[in-house]
Design a protein around this motif. Sequence first.
Motif, PDB file in Angstrom:
ATOM      1  N   LEU A 194       0.675  -1.173  -0.025  1.00 18.33           N
ATOM      2  CA  LEU A 194       0.121   0.166  -0.184  1.00 18.33           C
ATOM      3  C   LEU A 194       1.025   1.241  -0.012  1.00 18.33           C
ATOM      4  N   ASP A 195       2.031   1.218   0.915  1.00 15.12           N
ATOM      5  CA  ASP A 195       2.790   2.428   0.847  1.00 15.12           C
ATOM      6  C   ASP A 195       3.819   2.581  -0.597  1.00 15.12           C
ATOM      7  N   TYR A 196       3.903   1.382  -1.269  1.00 15.10           N
ATOM      8  CA  TYR A 196       4.353   1.651  -2.789  1.00 15.10           C
ATOM      9  C   TYR A 196       3.255   2.233  -3.553  1.00 15.10           C
TER      10      TYR A 196
ATOM     11  N   PRO B 198      -1.884 -14.089  -0.969  1.00 17.77           N
ATOM     12  CA  PRO B 198      -1.336 -15.387  -0.632  1.00 17.77           C
ATOM     13  C   PRO B 198      -0.313 -15.996  -1.490  1.00 17.77           C
ATOM     14  N   GLU B 199      -0.466 -15.758  -2.998  1.00 18.46           N
ATOM     15  CA  GLU B 199       0.367 -16.518  -3.682  1.00 18.46           C
ATOM     16  C   GLU B 199       1.908 -16.153  -3.401  1.00 18.46           C
ATOM     17  N   VAL B 200       2.074 -14.660  -3.004  1.00 13.71           N
ATOM     18  CA  VAL B 200       3.587 -14.290  -2.721  1.00 13.71           C
ATOM     19  C   VAL B 200       3.914 -14.877  -1.372  1.00 13.71           C
ATOM     20  N   MET B 201       2.949 -15.043  -0.488  1.00 15.69           N
ATOM     21  CA  MET B 201       3.307 -15.507   0.809  1.00 15.69           C
ATOM     22  C   MET B 201       3.748 -17.203   0.671  1.00 15.69           C
TER      23      MET B 201
ATOM     24  N   ARG C  15       9.407  -9.580  -0.343  1.00 13.76           N
ATOM     25  CA  ARG C  15       8.074 -10.053  -0.724  1.00 13.76           C
ATOM     26  C   ARG C  15       7.245  -8.897  -1.092  1.00 13.76           C
ATOM     27  N   PRO C  16       7.236  -7.888  -0.519  1.00 11.57           N
ATOM     28  CA  PRO C  16       6.405  -6.729  -0.836  1.00 11.57           C
ATOM     29  C   PRO C  16       6.737  -6.049  -2.069  1.00 11.57           C
ATOM     30  N   GLN C  17       8.109  -6.232  -2.604  1.00 11.82           N
ATOM     31  CA  GLN C  17       8.462  -5.637  -3.944  1.00 11.82           C
ATOM     32  C   GLN C  17       7.829  -6.635  -4.884  1.00 11.82           C
ATOM     33  N   VAL C  18       7.984  -7.775  -4.638  1.00 14.23           N
ATOM     34  CA  VAL C  18       7.549  -8.911  -5.401  1.00 14.23           C
ATOM     35  C   VAL C  18       6.043  -8.652  -6.015  1.00 14.23           C
ATOM     36  N   LEU C  19       5.310  -8.686  -4.520  1.00 15.69           N
ATOM     37  CA  LEU C  19       3.991  -8.360  -4.877  1.00 15.69           C
ATOM     38  C   LEU C  19       3.554  -7.149  -5.289  1.00 15.69           C
TER      39      LEU C  19
ATOM     40  N   GLU D   4       5.187  -5.783  -7.907  1.00 19.76           N
ATOM     41  CA  GLU D   4       5.376  -6.002  -9.243  1.00 19.76           C
ATOM     42  C   GLU D   4       4.445  -6.611  -9.923  1.00 19.76           C
ATOM     43  N   ALA D   5       3.746  -7.656  -9.184  1.00 16.66           N
ATOM     44  CA  ALA D   5       2.606  -8.452  -9.614  1.00 16.66           C
ATOM     45  C   ALA D   5       1.453  -7.480  -9.689  1.00 16.66           C
ATOM     46  N   LEU D   6       1.302  -6.585  -8.967  1.00 15.48           N
ATOM     47  CA  LEU D   6       0.139  -5.662  -8.973  1.00 15.48           C
ATOM     48  C   LEU D   6       0.413  -4.759 -10.044  1.00 15.48           C
ATOM     49  N   VAL D   7       1.469  -4.147 -10.313  1.00 23.13           N
ATOM     50  CA  VAL D   7       1.766  -3.348 -11.480  1.00 23.13           C
ATOM     51  C   VAL D   7       1.286  -4.085 -12.828  1.00 23.13           C
ATOM     52  N   ALA D   8       1.745  -5.459 -12.940  1.00 24.12           N
ATOM     53  CA  ALA D   8       1.162  -6.132 -14.190  1.00 24.12           C
ATOM     54  C   ALA D   8      -0.055  -6.444 -14.423  1.00 24.12           C
ATOM     55  N   VAL D   9      -0.842  -6.532 -13.061  1.00 22.85           N
ATOM     56  CA  VAL D   9      -2.368  -6.487 -13.061  1.00 22.85           C
ATOM     57  C   VAL D   9      -2.913  -4.981 -13.508  1.00 22.85           C
ATOM     58  N   ASN D  10      -2.435  -3.961 -13.211  1.00 28.37           N
ATOM     59  CA  ASN D  10      -2.708  -2.873 -13.557  1.00 28.37           C
ATOM     60  C   ASN D  10      -2.511  -2.661 -15.255  1.00 28.37           C
ATOM     61  N   ASN D  11      -1.399  -3.176 -15.561  1.00 28.42           N
ATOM     62  CA  ASN D  11      -1.013  -2.919 -17.194  1.00 28.42           C
ATOM     63  C   ASN D  11      -2.174  -3.737 -17.940  1.00 28.42           C
ATOM     64  N   VAL D  12      -2.420  -4.938 -17.442  1.00 26.63           N
ATOM     65  CA  VAL D  12      -3.463  -5.665 -18.367  1.00 26.63           C
ATOM     66  C   VAL D  12      -5.049  -4.804 -18.402  1.00 26.63           C
ATOM     67  N   ILE D  13      -5.191  -4.391 -17.165  1.00 26.67           N
ATOM     68  CA  ILE D  13      -6.532  -3.575 -17.035  1.00 26.67           C
ATOM     69  C   ILE D  13      -6.557  -2.402 -18.231  1.00 26.67           C
ATOM     70  N   ARG D  14      -5.251  -1.626 -17.856  1.00 29.96           N
ATOM     71  CA  ARG D  14      -4.906  -0.562 -18.843  1.00 29.96           C
ATOM     72  C   ARG D  14      -5.077  -0.930 -20.272  1.00 29.96           C
ATOM     73  N   GLN D  15      -4.452  -2.009 -20.620  1.00 30.58           N
ATOM     74  CA  GLN D  15      -4.510  -2.458 -21.952  1.00 30.58           C
ATOM     75  C   GLN D  15      -6.054  -2.746 -22.430  1.00 30.58           C
TER      76      GLN D  15
END
Length: 165
Positions: free
Chosen positions: A19-21, A69-72, A88-92, A94-105
């Motif tokens: 959330l901070d990121y 839970p996947e990252v955990m 783990r926070p950075q990995v999560l 990055e996964a969220l950024v990928a989600v954002n990119n798909v929604i944007r596309q």
Amino acid sequence: DPKCFFQLDDEADIASRVLDYAHVTWPGVFVPPVGSSWSAFAPKAPPIRRPKLDDGLFFDILRDTRLLPEVMRQTSMRDGSPLLPGNRPQVLFEALVAVNNVIRQQATPETWGVAASTLGKCLDKCNGCFLGLYRRDRTGEKVLTILKAQDVVPKEASMPSMEQD
């Protein structure tokens, strides 16, 4: 807000860091908290309108996509090196950024059932964050279906049944 609580301390810690990121990366998407009051007599805050987010809606995304839970569960990075707890926070994120990119596309008024002006706000006022289009409704179901089809989130991704909300 009950949505801001997690069952496990480790999940809460990682979610808070992500959330901070997100606050730093997409400052325009988050609605400032409206005074906090635990009184049953306090007026209920108005709902957050798309494409804006509050912390609770952000945590819904982490839960419903099953990315948290996947990252955990992960033990190694993509390159095979060990996944250390501090990463783990950075990995999560990055996964969220990928989600954002798909929604944007996929962002068209027809796909998400929102006005073109709402999509414009994602770019202009929300710093390119499209996560605020997600809600636990039919549009959210559509978002999760597309994310699963593109292997951006685990196949288990789902929202709670509407009766629980």
